[in-house]
Design a protein around this motif. Structure first.
Motif, mmCIF file in Angstrom:
data_model
loop_
_atom_site.group_PDB
_atom_site.id
_atom_site.type_symbol
_atom_site.label_atom_id
_atom_site.label_comp_id
_atom_site.label_asym_id
_atom_site.label_seq_id
_atom_site.Cartn_x
_atom_site.Cartn_y
_atom_site.Cartn_z
ATOM 1 N N SER A 138 95.790 172.559 -22.868
ATOM 2 C CA SER A 138 94.767 171.720 -23.496
ATOM 3 C C SER A 138 94.276 172.326 -24.811
ATOM 4 O O SER A 138 93.854 171.608 -25.712
ATOM 5 C CB SER A 138 93.581 171.529 -22.543
ATOM 6 N N ASN A 192 105.449 162.318 -16.762
ATOM 7 C CA ASN A 192 104.406 162.074 -15.758
ATOM 8 C C ASN A 192 103.073 162.707 -16.153
ATOM 9 O O ASN A 192 102.003 162.138 -15.934
ATOM 10 C CB ASN A 192 104.841 162.625 -14.400
ATOM 11 N N GLU A 193 103.140 163.916 -16.745
ATOM 12 C CA GLU A 193 101.919 164.585 -17.196
ATOM 13 C C GLU A 193 101.199 163.760 -18.258
ATOM 14 O O GLU A 193 99.977 163.636 -18.249
ATOM 15 C CB GLU A 193 102.248 165.974 -17.741
ATOM 16 N N LEU A 194 101.999 163.200 -19.194
ATOM 17 C CA LEU A 194 101.393 162.367 -20.239
ATOM 18 C C LEU A 194 100.720 161.139 -19.637
ATOM 19 O O LEU A 194 99.612 160.756 -20.028
ATOM 20 C CB LEU A 194 102.464 161.947 -21.257
ATOM 21 N N LEU A 195 101.429 160.515 -18.663
ATOM 22 C CA LEU A 195 100.845 159.339 -18.008
ATOM 23 C C LEU A 195 99.560 159.699 -17.256
ATOM 24 O O LEU A 195 98.574 158.967 -17.294
ATOM 25 C CB LEU A 195 101.864 158.732 -17.034
ATOM 26 N N GLN A 196 99.582 160.851 -16.553
ATOM 27 C CA GLN A 196 98.391 161.277 -15.819
ATOM 28 C C GLN A 196 97.231 161.570 -16.762
ATOM 29 O O GLN A 196 96.071 161.266 -16.460
ATOM 30 C CB GLN A 196 98.709 162.520 -14.985
ATOM 31 N N LYS A 197 97.569 162.161 -17.937
ATOM 32 C CA LYS A 197 96.520 162.459 -18.910
ATOM 33 C C LYS A 197 95.879 161.178 -19.417
ATOM 34 O O LYS A 197 94.658 161.071 -19.536
ATOM 35 C CB LYS A 197 97.125 163.260 -20.066
ATOM 36 N N LYS A 198 96.706 160.182 -19.722
ATOM 37 C CA LYS A 198 96.177 158.886 -20.181
ATOM 38 C C LYS A 198 95.331 158.235 -19.087
ATOM 39 O O LYS A 198 94.273 157.656 -19.357
ATOM 40 C CB LYS A 198 97.335 157.962 -20.577
ATOM 41 N N ASN A 199 95.829 158.341 -17.847
ATOM 42 C CA ASN A 199 95.086 157.767 -16.720
ATOM 43 C C ASN A 199 93.730 158.446 -16.560
ATOM 44 O O ASN A 199 92.712 157.794 -16.310
ATOM 45 C CB ASN A 199 95.901 157.921 -15.442
ATOM 46 N N SER A 200 93.707 159.776 -16.732
ATOM 47 C CA SER A 200 92.445 160.518 -16.649
ATOM 48 C C SER A 200 91.476 160.080 -17.741
ATOM 49 O O SER A 200 90.270 159.961 -17.515
ATOM 50 C CB SER A 200 92.705 162.026 -16.767
ATOM 51 N N GLU A 201 92.022 159.850 -18.939
ATOM 52 C CA GLU A 201 91.169 159.397 -20.042
ATOM 53 C C GLU A 201 90.561 158.034 -19.736
ATOM 54 O O GLU A 201 89.382 157.781 -20.025
ATOM 55 C CB GLU A 201 91.985 159.337 -21.341
ATOM 56 N N LEU A 202 91.380 157.140 -19.139
ATOM 57 C CA LEU A 202 90.867 155.817 -18.785
ATOM 58 C C LEU A 202 89.786 155.917 -17.704
ATOM 59 O O LEU A 202 88.775 155.220 -17.760
ATOM 60 C CB LEU A 202 92.013 154.926 -18.297
#
Length: 743
Positions: A247, A342-352
């Protein structure tokens, strides 16, 4: 064959040692020895030496059974449950813990039982059953609060924080619980829990984006874990440090921490394999020994016969392994690419998720602010409206009367604004319910028009009321909601109509059984609304245009409240308007009209006809005013004394109770929020010795959720402050008349 004999001797000695008769040890084990074994087992679990933990647990359980120490039998089961939990065998963990808790309840081992409660909470947290997990922590918390056990209270606070990590909507509670845990564990020597505390601090700071604090806390967790040899915590902390470094865009550090985490993960995996193997071997009995040795002998002879064949097989195996290794490497690279995606998708999901949480927090903050500020405004507004009422009754001069009327108008306008904000806030929070009662619709609308007549006269606007005579005299519905809708719609028409006319038309559209459908229309020839603005005016804080807002004032809340109330009643509003030619608002509402039952009730009990109430009934009545605010005391007292009431005042609930015990009062006006005991508590105490005296809550609280609480605790009625004097006198006179009739 020589090696085979050595293997046989080794296995035989191990099996014989593992299954020797417990009775051989002549000296009975001491409880201190069992406690020491259990401590060792717990430490072995902390450092993930599962085979050693299993060995110590088996031995401690054997010793505890030998001396029939049920407390240690239960404790051994609890710690075995913890071993299963760490190995993610949740069902086995719960089975062992249920067994332990059953014994602990039978022998009333509160200390062991509450240890089990905390462990049960951890297992339920791992299974994502967060609400049940919190309940078990609450049980343990009560016990350790009484014991003043700071260390266990710290563990409980830390586990609450872990639960709130899992409950997405409660992340704001995480740091609060971590701070509590830190205070409780300040002088603790429990290094494992201190390592966990710093680890979860690091996660909380990382979640908030404060990576500097997160890294410091994680380094502290790593240091304590390495000093204590806590393998699992060390592994998890390396993983967290890798995420924090990534991060902060420090990719070399992130990769290094990730490698260290994987090294420990492989070690832990090997340790788990050894533990499983040990567990399997422990289940073998003496009966299996001969079969095992025979199988080994036969296998050795077979190996000698096929040695030459195995050489060729080995060569082919090496070639096959090489090919598989290449394929594995290719798959590994593909998996790495997939993991990154998957990490990128999880990061975007966390932001949402974070954005959603922030929106929900903002909405909650708005609702809390509106509730607080409107409540705080009502108390001083009571003084403004009350004093204005008193001054208008003291024969002011014409110029003073003009000023006082202006002050009265301003107070009523401010009260209307506060009520609109509260109504809108309750509607948005889904706290408004439909309350049906029997009422006279024509009289209800007439009362609304009387209340709005002064406003219409000031704008030289005439009100025309057309009511269909076919409508039944008595209807069943929610009269308060109907009044709110009409007040807002007619008030809106008055505001935008000057030197004009407003028509209020109510007609019956159809009847189905006992259901009556009525069509309402409020029509004016005022300013009108442009087509492009007609949808927007039903939104919050919206008016036709900026020029209209400047010219006519207002907040734009009235039509929004109308739309929400009609939606609650299963209807919708229809608007027809042309700019400069006026507007028409129409809607349909459903009522009930049980005419037959009404006639039967009127025939059976004619004495239930309402008696007209006047203020004369208040003369010489003794009324107690319970109020801590001196200004409010003075206003309420003067209003009552002007009607020849004998008035007494109590500054708080305690004084009120004593006065009621020692004096005869006809009625009590009780404030709710006071120093010492509250108005509700005072009323409960009074009801213990006086069931008959009418008690009316005179309070500035909002009455959305609190009505049941007031009535259940002994109040007869509620008058919200600031009140209209008509309502104030009506309710007091009603209860005085009822009390007089009962004597």
């Amino acid at each position: 064959m020589k090696n085979l004999k050595l293997i046989f001797l080794f296995i035989a000695s191990m099996v014989l040692f593992g299954f020797q008769d417990p009775g051989i040890d002549e000296a009975a084990p001491k409880p201190e020895e069992i406690r020491e074994l259990l401590n060792k087992a717990e430490h072995s679990i902390d450092i993930m030496e599962f085979d050693k933990a299993r060995e110590d647990l088996n031995k401690s359980l054997e010793y505890a059974k030998r001396i029939d120490n049920k407390r240690y039998i239960a404790l051994a089961s609890s710690i075995l449950s913890r071993l299963h939990h760490v190995r993610h065998e949740y069902d086995k963990a719960i089975t062992q813990l249920d067994r332990a808790m059953s014994i602990q309840r039978d022998i009333k081992d509160d200390l062991g039982l509450n240890y089990s409660y905390i462990l049960y909470s951890k297992i339920l947290t791992s299974k994502r059953e967060y609400d049940r997990a919190l309940k078990y922590l609450d049980l343990a918390d009560k016990f350790y609060q009484k014991q003043e056990n700071s260390e266990q209270l710290g563990v409980i606070a830390l586990n609450r924080a872990v639960i709130y990590f899992g409950k997405v909507e409660n992340h704001d509670r995480v740091l609060s619980e971590l701070h509590n845990a830190e205070v409780y564990l300040d002088r603790s020597k429990n290094k494992y829990e201190l390592a966990r505390l710093n680890y979860f601090y690091a996660r909380a700071y990382a979640l908030e984006g404060d990576y500097q604090k997160a890294e410091k806390a994680a380094q502290d967790a790593l240091r304590i874990s390495q000093e204590g040899g806590y393998t699992g915590m060390t592994m998890y902390t390396y993983g967290l440090l890798s995420q924090i470094s990534e991060s902060r865009n420090n990719l070399p550090n992130a990769l290094e921490y990730l490698k260290k985490m994987n090294e420990i993960r492989e070690t832990v995996f090997d340790m788990n394999k050894e533990a499983l193997a040990t567990e399997a071997n422990a289940k073998l009995g003496m009966n299996a020994l001969k079969t095992t040795v025979d199988e080994l002998t036969l296998q050795a002879e077979e190996n000698e016969k096929t040695l030459k064949v195995n050489k060729l097989t080995t060569i082919l195996s090496v070639a096959l392994i090489t090919i598989l290794s290449l394929l594995t490497l290719s798959l590994y690279k593909n998996n790495n690419l997939r993991a990154r995606a998957n990490e990128l998708l999880q990061k975007k999901n966390s932001e949402l998720i974070l954005a959603k949480e922030n929106a929900e927090k903002a909405s909650l903050a708005k609702a809390q602010f509106l509730t607080t500020i409107t409540h705080e405004l009502r108390t001083p507004l009571y003084a403004v409206t009350g004093l204005t009422h008193l001054l208008l009754e003291e024969s002011p001069t014409e110029s003073q009367k003009e000023h006082l009327n202006s002050l009265k108008f301003s107070g009523e306008y401010l009260l209307s604004l506060i009520n609109n904000i509260l109504d809108l806030n309750k509607l948005e929070a889904n706290k408004v319910e439909i309350v049906k009662s029997k009422f006279d619709l024509e009289k209800r609308i007439s009362d609304v028009l009387i209340a709005l007549k002064n406003s219409a006269d000031e704008r030289n606007t005439k009100l025309h009321f057309n009511y269909d005579k076919k409508i039944p005299e008595k209807l069943v519905g929610d009269p308060l909601k109907v009044s709110q809708i009409l007040i807002n719609l007619i008030g809106n028409s008055i505001k935008f109509t000057e030197n004009g006319d407003i028509w209020i038309n109510v007609k019956q559209s159809k009847i189905e059984g006992e259901k009556v459908f009525l069509q309402f229309e409020i029509k004016d020839n005022g300013e009108g609304i442009g087509k492009e603005k007609q949808k927007a005016i039903f939104e919050n804080f919206t008016q036709g245009s900026t020029q209209i807002n400047r010219k006519f004032g207002g907040t734009g809340l009235g039509l929004s409240i109308v739309k929400n109330l009609l939606g609650l009643l299963g209807s919708e509003i229809i608007l027809e308007s042309e700019l400069g030619e006026g507007s028409s608002f129409a809607f349909e509402l459903e009522f009930e009209a049980p005419e037959a039952e009404l006639k039967k009730a009127a025939t059976a009990s004619p004495q239930t006809k309402e008696i007209e109430l006047t203020n004369d009934i208040m003369k010489d009545k003794h009324i107690l005013v319970v109020e801590d605010n001196k200004i409010n005391q003075m206003i309420t007292r003067k209003i009552l004394e002007k009607n020849k009431v004998v008035c007494d005042v109590a500054d708080n609930g305690t004084i009120a109770i004593e006065k009621v015990k020692n004096n005869d009062f006809d009625l009590i006006l009780m404030d709710i929020h006071m120093p010492g005991i509250s108005g509700i508590e005072a009323t409960i105490e009074i009801r213990k010795f006086d069931f008959d005296i009418p008690i009316i809550a005179l309070t500035a609280v909002t009455l959305d959720d609190n009505l049941d609480e007031f009535y259940l605790n002994g109040f007869n009625d509620i008058i919200p402050k600031p009140y209209k004097t008509e309502e104030f006198f009506h309710k007091i006179n009603k209860y005085l008349a009822a009390r007089e009739a009962a004597v």
